[in-house]
Every structure is written in C-alpha cells, then in structure tokens.
Design a protein around this motif. Sequence first.
Motif, PDB file in Angstrom:
ATOM      1  N   SER A 115      75.185  52.467 -24.582  1.00 29.49           N
ATOM      2  CA  SER A 115      76.478  51.997 -24.094  1.00 29.49           C
ATOM      3  C   SER A 115      76.410  51.735 -22.590  1.00 29.49           C
ATOM      4  O   SER A 115      75.464  52.140 -21.906  1.00 29.49           O
ATOM      5  CB  SER A 115      77.572  52.997 -24.412  1.00 29.49           C
ATOM      6  OG  SER A 115      77.329  54.208 -23.720  1.00 29.49           O
ATOM      7  N   PRO A 158      78.924  51.946 -19.049  1.00 32.95           N
ATOM      8  CA  PRO A 158      80.216  52.409 -18.535  1.00 32.95           C
ATOM      9  C   PRO A 158      81.194  51.236 -18.450  1.00 32.95           C
ATOM     10  O   PRO A 158      80.800  50.098 -18.200  1.00 32.95           O
ATOM     11  CB  PRO A 158      79.868  52.944 -17.142  1.00 32.95           C
ATOM     12  CG  PRO A 158      78.420  53.308 -17.226  1.00 32.95           C
ATOM     13  CD  PRO A 158      77.806  52.301 -18.156  1.00 32.95           C
ATOM     14  N   GLN A 159      82.480  51.526 -18.680  1.00 37.94           N
ATOM     15  CA  GLN A 159      83.461  50.449 -18.724  1.00 37.94           C
ATOM     16  C   GLN A 159      83.461  49.648 -17.433  1.00 37.94           C
ATOM     17  O   GLN A 159      83.095  50.142 -16.365  1.00 37.94           O
ATOM     18  CB  GLN A 159      84.857  50.998 -18.996  1.00 37.94           C
ATOM     19  CG  GLN A 159      85.505  51.736 -17.837  1.00 37.94           C
ATOM     20  CD  GLN A 159      86.885  52.227 -18.221  1.00 37.94           C
ATOM     21  OE1 GLN A 159      87.101  52.742 -19.309  1.00 37.94           O
ATOM     22  NE2 GLN A 159      87.824  52.077 -17.312  1.00 37.94           N
ATOM     23  N   THR A 176      76.984  44.686 -25.731  1.00 38.52           N
ATOM     24  CA  THR A 176      77.242  45.904 -24.986  1.00 38.52           C
ATOM     25  C   THR A 176      78.166  45.642 -23.809  1.00 38.52           C
ATOM     26  O   THR A 176      79.077  46.426 -23.514  1.00 38.52           O
ATOM     27  CB  THR A 176      75.903  46.513 -24.476  1.00 38.52           C
ATOM     28  OG1 THR A 176      75.077  46.813 -25.612  1.00 38.52           O
ATOM     29  CG2 THR A 176      76.142  47.768 -23.672  1.00 38.52           C
ATOM     30  N   ASP A 227      81.702  45.031 -25.143  1.00 38.27           N
ATOM     31  CA  ASP A 227      82.331  46.297 -25.504  1.00 38.27           C
ATOM     32  C   ASP A 227      82.841  47.040 -24.276  1.00 38.27           C
ATOM     33  O   ASP A 227      83.959  47.573 -24.269  1.00 38.27           O
ATOM     34  CB  ASP A 227      81.359  47.178 -26.281  1.00 38.27           C
ATOM     35  CG  ASP A 227      81.001  46.607 -27.660  1.00 38.27           C
ATOM     36  OD1 ASP A 227      81.745  45.727 -28.142  1.00 38.27           O
ATOM     37  OD2 ASP A 227      79.986  47.048 -28.230  1.00 38.27           O
ATOM     38  N   ALA A 228      82.024  47.058 -23.219  1.00 36.06           N
ATOM     39  CA  ALA A 228      82.417  47.749 -21.982  1.00 36.06           C
ATOM     40  C   ALA A 228      83.586  47.038 -21.319  1.00 36.06           C
ATOM     41  O   ALA A 228      84.487  47.694 -20.769  1.00 36.06           O
ATOM     42  CB  ALA A 228      81.227  47.815 -21.029  1.00 36.06           C
ATOM     43  N   TRP A 229      83.593  45.713 -21.388  1.00 32.69           N
ATOM     44  CA  TRP A 229      84.686  44.943 -20.781  1.00 32.69           C
ATOM     45  C   TRP A 229      85.997  45.209 -21.513  1.00 32.69           C
ATOM     46  O   TRP A 229      87.047  45.390 -20.898  1.00 32.69           O
ATOM     47  CB  TRP A 229      84.356  43.445 -20.804  1.00 32.69           C
ATOM     48  CG  TRP A 229      84.979  42.682 -19.661  1.00 32.69           C
ATOM     49  CD1 TRP A 229      86.242  42.826 -19.165  1.00 32.69           C
ATOM     50  CD2 TRP A 229      84.344  41.703 -18.862  1.00 32.69           C
ATOM     51  NE1 TRP A 229      86.444  41.965 -18.122  1.00 32.69           N
ATOM     52  CE2 TRP A 229      85.290  41.267 -17.897  1.00 32.69           C
ATOM     53  CE3 TRP A 229      83.067  41.114 -18.873  1.00 32.69           C
ATOM     54  CZ2 TRP A 229      85.007  40.278 -16.958  1.00 32.69           C
ATOM     55  CZ3 TRP A 229      82.797  40.132 -17.930  1.00 32.69           C
ATOM     56  CH2 TRP A 229      83.748  39.723 -16.992  1.00 32.69           C
ATOM     57  N   MET A 230      85.915  45.270 -22.829  1.00 26.78           N
ATOM     58  CA  MET A 230      87.127  45.509 -23.615  1.00 26.78           C
ATOM     59  C   MET A 230      87.654  46.926 -23.386  1.00 26.78           C
ATOM     60  O   MET A 230      88.880  47.145 -23.357  1.00 26.78           O
ATOM     61  CB  MET A 230      86.842  45.254 -25.096  1.00 26.78           C
ATOM     62  CG  MET A 230      86.552  43.778 -25.384  1.00 26.78           C
ATOM     63  SD  MET A 230      86.200  43.438 -27.117  1.00 26.78           S
ATOM     64  CE  MET A 230      87.815  43.659 -27.835  1.00 26.78           C
ATOM     65  N   ARG A 231      86.768  47.899 -23.189  1.00 27.46           N
ATOM     66  CA  ARG A 231      87.211  49.253 -22.858  1.00 27.46           C
ATOM     67  C   ARG A 231      87.905  49.280 -21.506  1.00 27.46           C
ATOM     68  O   ARG A 231      88.884  49.983 -21.309  1.00 27.46           O
ATOM     69  CB  ARG A 231      86.035  50.225 -22.852  1.00 27.46           C
ATOM     70  CG  ARG A 231      85.479  50.559 -24.213  1.00 27.46           C
ATOM     71  CD  ARG A 231      84.669  51.840 -24.174  1.00 27.46           C
ATOM     72  NE  ARG A 231      83.640  51.839 -23.155  1.00 27.46           N
ATOM     73  CZ  ARG A 231      82.426  51.317 -23.314  1.00 27.46           C
ATOM     74  NH1 ARG A 231      82.093  50.732 -24.460  1.00 27.46           N
ATOM     75  NH2 ARG A 231      81.533  51.368 -22.345  1.00 27.46           N
ATOM     76  N   GLY A 232      87.380  48.448 -20.587  1.00 23.92           N
ATOM     77  CA  GLY A 232      87.954  48.397 -19.243  1.00 23.92           C
ATOM     78  C   GLY A 232      89.340  47.786 -19.242  1.00 23.92           C
ATOM     79  O   GLY A 232      90.215  48.148 -18.462  1.00 23.92           O
ATOM     80  N   ASP A 233      89.582  46.800 -20.131  1.00 23.14           N
ATOM     81  CA  ASP A 233      90.893  46.168 -20.215  1.00 23.14           C
ATOM     82  C   ASP A 233      91.885  47.061 -20.924  1.00 23.14           C
ATOM     83  O   ASP A 233      93.064  46.871 -20.825  1.00 23.14           O
ATOM     84  CB  ASP A 233      90.786  44.833 -20.947  1.00 23.14           C
ATOM     85  CG  ASP A 233      90.100  43.772 -20.094  1.00 23.14           C
ATOM     86  OD1 ASP A 233      90.008  43.978 -18.887  1.00 23.14           O
ATOM     87  OD2 ASP A 233      89.666  42.753 -20.658  1.00 23.14           O
TER      88      ASP A 233
END
Length: 200
Positions: free
Chosen positions: A2, A4-5, A191, A194-200
């Motif tokens: 993974s 980090p966001q 990957t 996924d991190a970008w979507m977690r950040g949003d």
Amino acid sequence: MSLPQLSPHTLHVVIDMQRLFAEDTAWHTPLIKTILPNVIKLCEVSRHRSLFAKFIVPPRAEDAGGRWRNYYNRWSTMTGDVLEPGMLDLMEPLGDLAGKNDVVEKETYSVFGSSGFLERLAVDKIDTVVFSGVETDVCVYASVLDAIDAGLRVILATDAIGSADEAAHQAVMMHLAPRLSEQLEVATTQTIVDAWMRGD
C-alpha cells in the motif's frame, strides 16, 4: 504494497504523452500506447488535478540555443520545419481530458524548465507530485530529480511510464530510483489510485 494516502494538494504530472512519441518518428516510443490506459486512469482519479507537459521543438536546429543546437542537428527530422502539423499535440484521448490551463510547454527535459511551473506549484500549494509519461530515463527522470530538489513528495507510477530504451528504463527502476528511497516512492497505478481515493 500500500501507499500512504495522498495529500489534497497532490498534482498528477503527465510527461510528453504526445503524437511526437506515439507515431512513426525518430523518437517513437512503442511503450507509450501500452502505458496510455494507466495514464488515463490516473487522470480520471485526479480529475482537475492533472497537468500535461508537452515537449516543444524549435522551428529549425539553428534556432536552438547552446548545446541544444548540436542535439537538433543530430535529430534533424524532429524540428518544426520538418514535422507534420499536429505532431506536438497530446495523444488522444488525453487532448480531450486536458483543459486549456492544464497544459504547459517545455523546451527542456524537465517540466520544471517550463516558465512559471514552480510558481504555479507554490500558488496551488502542491506538496505531492505523481509522475507518468515518457521517457523514464530522460524527461520523466529529469522532472523527478527537480521535484525532489524542490522538496516535494514524489511518486513514480511504475506501470504508467516507459522508454524507447528498455535497458535504460530498467536502469532507472532497478538502480537509480532505489538510491533515492527516502525521497522517491514507486507504486503501480492501482496503488496510487487507491491512496488517492483514501485521501479524498
């Protein structure tokens, strides 16, 4: 693995995804069409946070400054007076994804050579840059090094970059990038998404 966001102040910078490198020219980069779907995927997740850098050639070799004149004397078929119209345009559908304020032009390998680019990052409070495009060992890597020097968080999309020289691409990925592990993150497109979507 993974990632980090991503910060809300992340910018996706697309390097040289142009007809100049996609079509049958002296600078043809066959992998450009292979990586295109992943570049598009990053553009879609980043929405209005993608910037497209275009490599601009001089009208004639003699119009280039300094040692760039030697370079264009070597690549004499790649100057503006020889190239077909439209060869500097972005590949489709990237041209349709880019707004008029989303494209910067550069006469250098690094996107940081584009007039006002660093100032634009400061105005938008960009602290993280994701890179995609071509070529891994030339314009992409030059841009990566300048981004690192600027103190930014830098992420390289491993399956959204490519080179006409596979050995040079592998040299960056296997030998050069790992030397900068404290300052350069490498990850697949999914990957990063996924991190970008977690950040949003």
